[in-house]
Scaffold this motif. Sequence first.
Motif, PDB file in Angstrom:
ATOM      1  N   SER A 160       0.823  -1.200   0.000  1.00  0.00           N
ATOM      2  CA  SER A 160       0.000   0.000   0.000  1.00  0.00           C
ATOM      3  C   SER A 160       0.864   1.260   0.000  1.00  0.00           C
ATOM      4  O   SER A 160       1.978   1.273   0.527  1.00  0.00           O
ATOM      5  CB  SER A 160      -0.906   0.013   1.235  1.00  0.00           C
ATOM      6  N   VAL A 161       0.333   2.315  -0.584  1.00  0.00           N
ATOM      7  CA  VAL A 161       0.968   3.622  -0.484  1.00  0.00           C
ATOM      8  C   VAL A 161       0.685   4.173   0.905  1.00  0.00           C
ATOM      9  O   VAL A 161      -0.466   4.245   1.335  1.00  0.00           O
ATOM     10  CB  VAL A 161       0.421   4.588  -1.548  1.00  0.00           C
ATOM     11  N   GLU A 162       1.739   4.541   1.641  1.00  0.00           N
ATOM     12  CA  GLU A 162       1.573   5.144   2.955  1.00  0.00           C
ATOM     13  C   GLU A 162       1.571   6.664   2.793  1.00  0.00           C
ATOM     14  O   GLU A 162       2.536   7.225   2.278  1.00  0.00           O
ATOM     15  CB  GLU A 162       2.680   4.700   3.901  1.00  0.00           C
ATOM     16  N   GLY A 166      -2.000  15.506   3.705  1.00  0.00           N
ATOM     17  CA  GLY A 166      -2.604  16.039   2.481  1.00  0.00           C
ATOM     18  C   GLY A 166      -1.923  15.609   1.210  1.00  0.00           C
ATOM     19  O   GLY A 166      -1.831  16.388   0.254  1.00  0.00           O
ATOM     20  N   ALA A 167      -1.448  14.373   1.150  1.00  0.00           N
ATOM     21  CA  ALA A 167      -0.811  13.867  -0.066  1.00  0.00           C
ATOM     22  C   ALA A 167      -1.838  13.732  -1.188  1.00  0.00           C
ATOM     23  O   ALA A 167      -2.981  13.347  -0.959  1.00  0.00           O
ATOM     24  CB  ALA A 167      -0.159  12.518   0.209  1.00  0.00           C
ATOM     25  N   VAL A 168      -1.421  14.049  -2.415  1.00  0.00           N
ATOM     26  CA  VAL A 168      -2.291  13.956  -3.592  1.00  0.00           C
ATOM     27  C   VAL A 168      -1.616  13.048  -4.618  1.00  0.00           C
ATOM     28  O   VAL A 168      -0.478  13.294  -5.032  1.00  0.00           O
ATOM     29  CB  VAL A 168      -2.566  15.334  -4.221  1.00  0.00           C
ATOM     30  N   LEU A 169      -2.340  11.992  -5.020  1.00  0.00           N
ATOM     31  CA  LEU A 169      -1.820  11.001  -5.959  1.00  0.00           C
ATOM     32  C   LEU A 169      -2.694  10.974  -7.203  1.00  0.00           C
ATOM     33  O   LEU A 169      -3.916  10.886  -7.102  1.00  0.00           O
ATOM     34  CB  LEU A 169      -1.807   9.621  -5.298  1.00  0.00           C
ATOM     35  N   ASP A 183      -3.833   9.136   4.958  1.00  0.00           N
ATOM     36  CA  ASP A 183      -4.693  10.239   4.527  1.00  0.00           C
ATOM     37  C   ASP A 183      -4.219  10.777   3.185  1.00  0.00           C
ATOM     38  O   ASP A 183      -3.077  11.233   3.066  1.00  0.00           O
ATOM     39  CB  ASP A 183      -4.668  11.363   5.577  1.00  0.00           C
ATOM     40  N   ALA A 184      -5.095  10.738   2.184  1.00  0.00           N
ATOM     41  CA  ALA A 184      -4.692  11.162   0.841  1.00  0.00           C
ATOM     42  C   ALA A 184      -5.907  11.415  -0.024  1.00  0.00           C
ATOM     43  O   ALA A 184      -7.026  11.002   0.293  1.00  0.00           O
ATOM     44  CB  ALA A 184      -3.802  10.107   0.186  1.00  0.00           C
ATOM     45  N   VAL A 185      -5.669  12.116  -1.145  1.00  0.00           N
ATOM     46  CA  VAL A 185      -6.614  12.171  -2.253  1.00  0.00           C
ATOM     47  C   VAL A 185      -5.991  11.398  -3.397  1.00  0.00           C
ATOM     48  O   VAL A 185      -4.837  11.653  -3.766  1.00  0.00           O
ATOM     49  CB  VAL A 185      -6.892  13.617  -2.708  1.00  0.00           C
ATOM     50  N   MET A 215      -8.767  13.338   5.791  1.00  0.00           N
ATOM     51  CA  MET A 215      -8.103  14.264   4.876  1.00  0.00           C
ATOM     52  C   MET A 215      -8.512  15.699   5.178  1.00  0.00           C
ATOM     53  O   MET A 215      -9.704  16.011   5.254  1.00  0.00           O
ATOM     54  CB  MET A 215      -8.477  13.914   3.430  1.00  0.00           C
ATOM     55  N   VAL A 216      -7.538  16.575   5.371  1.00  0.00           N
ATOM     56  CA  VAL A 216      -7.779  17.996   5.586  1.00  0.00           C
ATOM     57  C   VAL A 216      -7.392  18.745   4.321  1.00  0.00           C
ATOM     58  O   VAL A 216      -6.246  18.654   3.862  1.00  0.00           O
ATOM     59  CB  VAL A 216      -6.978  18.521   6.796  1.00  0.00           C
TER      60      VAL A 216
END
Length: 317
Positions: A160-162, A166-169, A183-185, A215-216
């Motif tokens: 999995s991507v950790e 506010g990470a955006v993929l 926590d990500a979009v 997610m913030v």
Amino acid sequence: SGINLSGSGSSAITGSGSLEIQSQGSGIRSANGITIDGAKISIGYAGTGGIWTDNADLTIRNNSQVKVTGSAAGGGVWTQNVSADITIENSKVIVINDAEGAMRAAGSIRLISSDVRAVGNTSSAYASGTLTGGQIIMDGGTLYAENTGGGLEISITSGSVEAKNGAVLYTVKADGILSIQGDAVWYYKFSYDQNTEEITVAGNGKGEGEIAGNMVWREGMSIPENTTLSVGWSYNAVLTVPEGMNLVVPNGSKIDVYPNVKPNQTGTLINKGTIDIQSGGSLRSTNTGNVVNNGEINANGGSIDVANNGTLTNDGT
């Protein structure tokens, strides 16, 4: 090759100037670790790799701007030693490899508050992807990952991507990653223009997005046009728009607070700032989804829909 660093210690490339390398072999190869610190580097390569190390970590940091393009079986940016990591911090990095993965770390790939574009070409969904590492870790920032072959954007072996802060993929494929922890979009069905360096919805289609975890919404984030951003469909998710922050739902896009009932998912949108729904955009709460408004929601010609056991609690305007 372009530059071969063969000393016993770690090497560094620093400074505010620029370096361009056009090589029929490697771009930069270090026998041990290498740090690129604040430099602007452009590399074209045709063999082994764009930037790679034999025995230690590879680090790009401090507002470096690195572009690596070429075609090699080794990878665009990679480390060979079993525990060697790739770390990109507070930098902009573009890696394009037409013949193999874009980034491959024997250890982990760590992306910290950076803007990264990675395009590779692999065919094995299990063993390799555009990004392959022991772990893929995102701490804020943005990653666009594309695999032009039959493989995944992020290999199954990486797990999995950790993600946090506010990470955006962005990926092209809807199944291009295994899953997200944290926590990500995650936006998928997107494409990257190598000339303009813009990320847009692929073709004339519709983009999709998922919120994972708590997610913030932060400064600089946006919902692309013609995109549905789901809260709670694949992941238990809470999306919070903090006080003083503005989230815009553009024309042709929508926020869908729509939990998937089969795995008992939960989805919540908490607004403490401002949500502007432009004409042609929409906000929907359905299927036990929950919208809590403590700020301001402006329809502006868009629509708000509450249906099928969805809720909207309005303590704002």
